[in-house]
Design an enzyme around this catalytic site. Structure first.
Site, PDB file in Angstrom:
ATOM      1  N   HIS A 165      25.169  34.297  42.445  1.00  0.00           N
ATOM      2  CA  HIS A 165      26.515  34.527  42.726  1.00  0.00           C
ATOM      3  C   HIS A 165      26.788  33.846  44.005  1.00  0.00           C
ATOM      4  O   HIS A 165      26.038  33.430  44.843  1.00  0.00           O
ATOM      5  CB  HIS A 165      27.250  35.700  42.809  1.00  0.00           C
ATOM      6  CG  HIS A 165      26.954  36.712  43.611  1.00  0.00           C
ATOM      7  ND1 HIS A 165      26.006  37.864  43.238  1.00  0.00           N
ATOM      8  CD2 HIS A 165      26.888  36.747  44.935  1.00  0.00           C
ATOM      9  CE1 HIS A 165      25.534  38.469  44.393  1.00  0.00           C
ATOM     10  NE2 HIS A 165      26.076  37.960  45.333  1.00  0.00           N
TER      11      HIS A 165
HETATM   12  C1  T46 Z   1      25.303  39.254  48.256  1.00  0.00           C
HETATM   13  C2  T46 Z   1      23.935  39.492  48.180  1.00  0.00           C
HETATM   14  C3  T46 Z   1      22.978  38.912  49.554  1.00  0.00           C
HETATM   15  C4  T46 Z   1      29.216  48.222  46.390  1.00  0.00           C
HETATM   16  O1  T46 Z   1      29.720  49.184  46.077  1.00  0.00           O
HETATM   17  N1  T46 Z   1      29.461  47.715  47.882  1.00  0.00           N
HETATM   18  C5  T46 Z   1      28.871  46.754  48.307  1.00  0.00           C
HETATM   19  O2  T46 Z   1      29.018  46.363  49.829  1.00  0.00           O
HETATM   20  C6  T46 Z   1      27.905  45.851  47.515  1.00  0.00           C
HETATM   21  C7  T46 Z   1      27.073  44.836  48.393  1.00  0.00           C
HETATM   22  C8  T46 Z   1      27.509  46.358  46.503  1.00  0.00           C
HETATM   23  N2  T46 Z   1      28.061  47.285  45.881  1.00  0.00           N
HETATM   24  C9  T46 Z   1      27.789  47.889  44.434  1.00  0.00           C
HETATM   25  C10 T46 Z   1      28.134  46.904  43.415  1.00  0.00           C
HETATM   26  C11 T46 Z   1      27.130  47.042  42.458  1.00  0.00           C
HETATM   27  O3  T46 Z   1      27.363  47.842  41.621  1.00  0.00           O
HETATM   28  O4  T46 Z   1      26.391  47.941  44.390  1.00  0.00           O
HETATM   29  C12 T46 Z   1      25.963  47.417  43.261  1.00  0.00           C
HETATM   30  C13 T46 Z   1      25.096  46.345  43.536  1.00  0.00           C
HETATM   31  O5  T46 Z   1      25.576  44.957  43.957  1.00  0.00           O
HETATM   32  P1  T46 Z   1      25.214  43.620  43.316  1.00  0.00           P
HETATM   33  O6  T46 Z   1      24.923  43.400  42.058  1.00  0.00           O
HETATM   34  O7  T46 Z   1      26.505  42.448  43.861  1.00  0.00           O
HETATM   35  O8  T46 Z   1      24.031  43.424  44.696  1.00  0.00           O
HETATM   36  P2  T46 Z   1      23.119  42.079  44.632  1.00  0.00           P
HETATM   37  O9  T46 Z   1      21.900  42.192  45.316  1.00  0.00           O
HETATM   38  O10 T46 Z   1      22.969  41.096  43.466  1.00  0.00           O
HETATM   39  O11 T46 Z   1      24.060  40.988  45.863  1.00  0.00           O
HETATM   40  C14 T46 Z   1      24.450  41.427  46.948  1.00  0.00           C
HETATM   41  C15 T46 Z   1      25.756  41.467  47.360  1.00  0.00           C
HETATM   42  O12 T46 Z   1      26.724  42.063  46.726  1.00  0.00           O
HETATM   43  C16 T46 Z   1      26.291  39.940  47.567  1.00  0.00           C
HETATM   44  O13 T46 Z   1      27.594  39.986  48.159  1.00  0.00           O
HETATM   45  O14 T46 Z   1      25.637  38.076  48.805  1.00  0.00           O
HETATM   46  O15 T46 Z   1      23.753  40.948  47.853  1.00  0.00           O
END
Ligand code: T46
Length: 135
Positions: free
Chosen positions: A49
């Site tokens: 993303h």
């Molecule tokens: C990015 C890369 C480097 C939250 O509730 N709060 C938060 O601050 C974050 C980051 C995530 N979450 C929840 C949302 C999802 O249910 O944690 C779960 C995993 O998040 P996500 O699938 O978005 O994680 P990544 O590793 O794909 O991405 C993350 C960040 O979301 C993103 O902003 O730039 O790390």
């Protein structure tokens, strides 16, 4: 594509190492959120993303991982292997994190709180977003 990787100042003595990070000094934005990921399996790819507004610094404080950055025109892979290295990621970069070592802890400093509506999760939408920005 310009990749901004910081080498933070290390304060070392006979007791070990310490890195201190201050907003607007070592980190070029106000730090509103800190999160970290660990126990990521080595065959897992995360991210896929971009963001509408968010700035972030990624620090692999333990172990190692790779980050693929894509600005819509070019792609670059950056390895994070040292706890004193920080990768700056602007909002308009499609990012993918992968190749996590078993012991990897990836710490992220973010310029804003978590807002799901800030995410661009569709690649075609991201390409459209980056084209509009560069016009
Ligand atoms: C990015 C890369 C480097 C939250 O509730 N709060 C938060 O601050 C974050 C980051 C995530 N979450 C929840 C949302 C999802 O249910 O944690 C779960 C995993 O998040 P996500 O699938 O978005 O994680 P990544 O590793 O794909 O991405 C993350 C960040 O979301 C993103 O902003 O730039 O790390």
């Amino acid at each position: 594509m310009q990749v901004i990787k910081y080498a933070f100042q290390q304060h070392g003595d006979e007791r070990g190492m310490l890195v201190a990070l201050e907003e607007f000094k070592d980190i070029p934005f106000e730090i509103k959120r800190v999160y970290f990921m660990y126990e990521t399996k080595s065959d897992i790819h995360r991210g896929f993303h971009a963001h509408k507004n968010l700035e972030q610094i990624l620090i692999c404080i333990h172990g190692s991982c790779k980050v693929r950055l894509d600005n819509g025109l070019e792609k670059k892979v950056v390895s994070l292997e040292k706890p004193y290295e920080g990768l700056y990621i602007s909002n308009d970069m499609w990012r993918e994190m992968y190749d996590f070592s078993e012991d990897a802890v990836l710490l992220v400093l973010a310029s804003d709180f978590y807002h799901e509506e800030d995410y661009i999760r569709d690649y075609d939408e991201f390409i459209e977003f980056s084209r509009k920005k560069s016009r």
